[in-house]
Design an enzyme around this catalytic site. Structure first.
Site, PDB file in Angstrom:
ATOM      1  N   ASP A   1     -12.008   1.705  -2.837  1.00 15.50           N
ATOM      2  CA  ASP A   1     -13.095   1.832  -3.808  1.00 15.50           C
ATOM      3  C   ASP A   1     -13.061   0.657  -4.788  1.00 15.50           C
ATOM      4  OD1 ASP A   1     -10.939   2.574  -5.309  1.00 15.50           O
ATOM      5  OD2 ASP A   1     -11.703   4.544  -5.880  1.00 15.50           O
ATOM      6  N   SER A   2     -12.108  -0.261  -4.597  1.00 16.18           N
ATOM      7  CA  SER A   2     -12.155  -1.549  -5.307  1.00 16.18           C
ATOM      8  C   SER A   2     -13.432  -2.291  -4.934  1.00 16.18           C
ATOM      9  CB  SER A   2     -10.920  -2.395  -4.980  1.00 16.18           C
ATOM     10  OG  SER A   2     -10.741  -2.500  -3.584  1.00 16.18           O
TER      11      SER A   2
ATOM     12  N   ASP B   1     -11.549   5.020   1.531  1.00 16.92           N
ATOM     13  CA  ASP B   1     -11.199   5.664   0.258  1.00 16.92           C
ATOM     14  C   ASP B   1     -12.163   6.803  -0.046  1.00 16.92           C
ATOM     15  OD1 ASP B   1      -9.206   5.368  -1.602  1.00 16.92           O
ATOM     16  OD2 ASP B   1      -9.983   3.495  -2.423  1.00 16.92           O
TER      17      ASP B   1
ATOM     18  N   LYS C   1      -8.085   7.894   2.159  1.00 21.74           N
ATOM     19  CA  LYS C   1      -7.130   7.779   1.059  1.00 21.74           C
ATOM     20  C   LYS C   1      -7.681   8.526  -0.152  1.00 21.74           C
ATOM     21  CE  LYS C   1      -6.429   3.766  -1.384  1.00 21.74           C
ATOM     22  NZ  LYS C   1      -6.766   4.185  -2.765  1.00 21.74           N
TER      23      LYS C   1
ATOM     24  N   GLU D   1      -6.488   9.651  -4.441  1.00 20.02           N
ATOM     25  CA  GLU D   1      -5.544   9.421  -5.532  1.00 20.02           C
ATOM     26  C   GLU D   1      -4.910  10.733  -5.990  1.00 20.02           C
ATOM     27  OE1 GLU D   1      -7.445   7.219  -8.690  1.00 20.02           O
ATOM     28  OE2 GLU D   1      -7.794   5.477  -7.389  1.00 20.02           O
TER      29      GLU D   1
ATOM     30  N   GLU E   1       0.940   1.908  -6.800  1.00 20.60           N
ATOM     31  CA  GLU E   1       0.289   0.813  -7.521  1.00 20.60           C
ATOM     32  C   GLU E   1       0.878   0.664  -8.910  1.00 20.60           C
ATOM     33  OE1 GLU E   1      -4.005   0.751  -7.405  1.00 20.60           O
ATOM     34  OE2 GLU E   1      -4.108  -0.922  -8.825  1.00 20.60           O
TER      35      GLU E   1
END
Ligand code: KIV
Length: 286
Positions: free
Chosen positions: A66-67, A105, A135, A137, A203
């Site tokens: 999602d960057s 993501d 993915k 978080e 991270e």
């Protein structure tokens, strides 16, 4: 035990990076690499052409992170990224790759409501985009989501430490510096593993803590700003290739200066057009 040359050849032919097999990498190959103690690279990608370059370079796992919010779509953070955007760009990356495991993501708001919402969106990424894994978080806070997605047959990569979707509460700073925070990170990593995650992104955490988490898990850790001892390393491709404008994080290594190269190419083209040098005879039809 000393390996015989034939055995060595077999082992290196299975390597995620530099190995011989050309079929698509699966989470089983990722697990086998952890057992072999192999270190491997992952890059982000947001379009088919860039993804094909990384695939041809032998990058075994490509993250449609999602960057894309900051690095591709022009948002200030990852927070606004939608499932529609993620699905569209993940499908492009899958089409651009033949060998890499493509991980999509789950963007902010796509799984926080609970396991059913998380499964619905993970399923969408698998069915509509063709990703091999998703993915999300969070460790303990995303446990129920991870469990249901994995039990439903979709591999999950967990993301701990600095979790950019929580920028509004967390800010952008190194995580896990206090004893309490370090213990929490270790608990989160184990919770993700127990819930069935096949890998954990760490991270922006201290190198020693990332090393400890890596030693304590049987699934691989993938570091970004987490020192040299994680099983794998991931970088945002625009940072790695020097395309990102402005300040890049200290943990990034810039392997090219694409911003300069592209800017120079654009200026050379513009100069040629303005001066009448392009198109020339060889670019024209009669
Ligand atoms: O979105 C992303 O690119 C990521 C990486 C930084 C791991 O989550």
């Amino acid at each position: 035990m000393t390996l015989q040359p034939a055995q060595k050849a077999t082992d290196s032919s299975k390597a995620l990076y530099g190995g011989k097999q050309s079929r698509r990498i699966t989470v089983h190959d990722i697990a086998a690499a952890k057992e072999r103690g192999e270190k491997w690279p992952m890059l982000t990608a947001y379009d088919a052409m860039t993804a094909s370059v990384f695939d041809e370079a032998g990058i075994p796992a490509v993250l449609v992170g999602d960057s894309m919010g900051n690095c591709h779509l022009g948002y200030e953070t990852t927070v606004p990224v939608t499932m529609d955007e993620m699905t569209l760009l993940s499908a492009a990356v899958v089409r651009g790759t033949k060998r890499a495991l493509v991980v999509g993501d789950l963007p902010f708001g796509a799984y926080q409501e609970g396991p059913v919402q998380a499964l619905r969106n993970a399923t969408r990424l698998v069915k509509e985009a063709g990703v091999g894994a998703v993915k999300l978080e969070g460790g303990e806070r995303s446990l129920a989501q991870t469990e249901l997605i994995v039990q439903s047959g979709i591999p999950v990569m967990s993301h701990l430490g600095l979790t950019p979707q929580s920028v509004n509460t967390m800010g952008y700073r190194v995580q896990g510096r206090s004893d309490e925070a370090a213990h929490k990170l270790i608990r989160d990593a184990k919770a993700a593993q127990d819930a069935g995650a096949f890998a954990v992104v760490l991270e922006l955490v201290p190198a020693e803590l990332a090393a400890e988490v890596t030693r304590s898990l049987h699934i691989p850790t993938i570091g970004i700003g987490a020192g040299p001892d994680t099983d794998a390393q991931v970088l945002v491709w625009t940072d790695m290739a020097g395309l990102t404008g402005g300040k890049v994080p200290r943990f990034t290594k810039q392997y090219a200066n694409l911003r300069q190269t592209l800017g120079d190419a654009a200026k050379a083209f513009a100069d040629d057009v303005a001066g009448g040098a392009f198109p020339a005879e060889e670019h024209s039809f009669h």
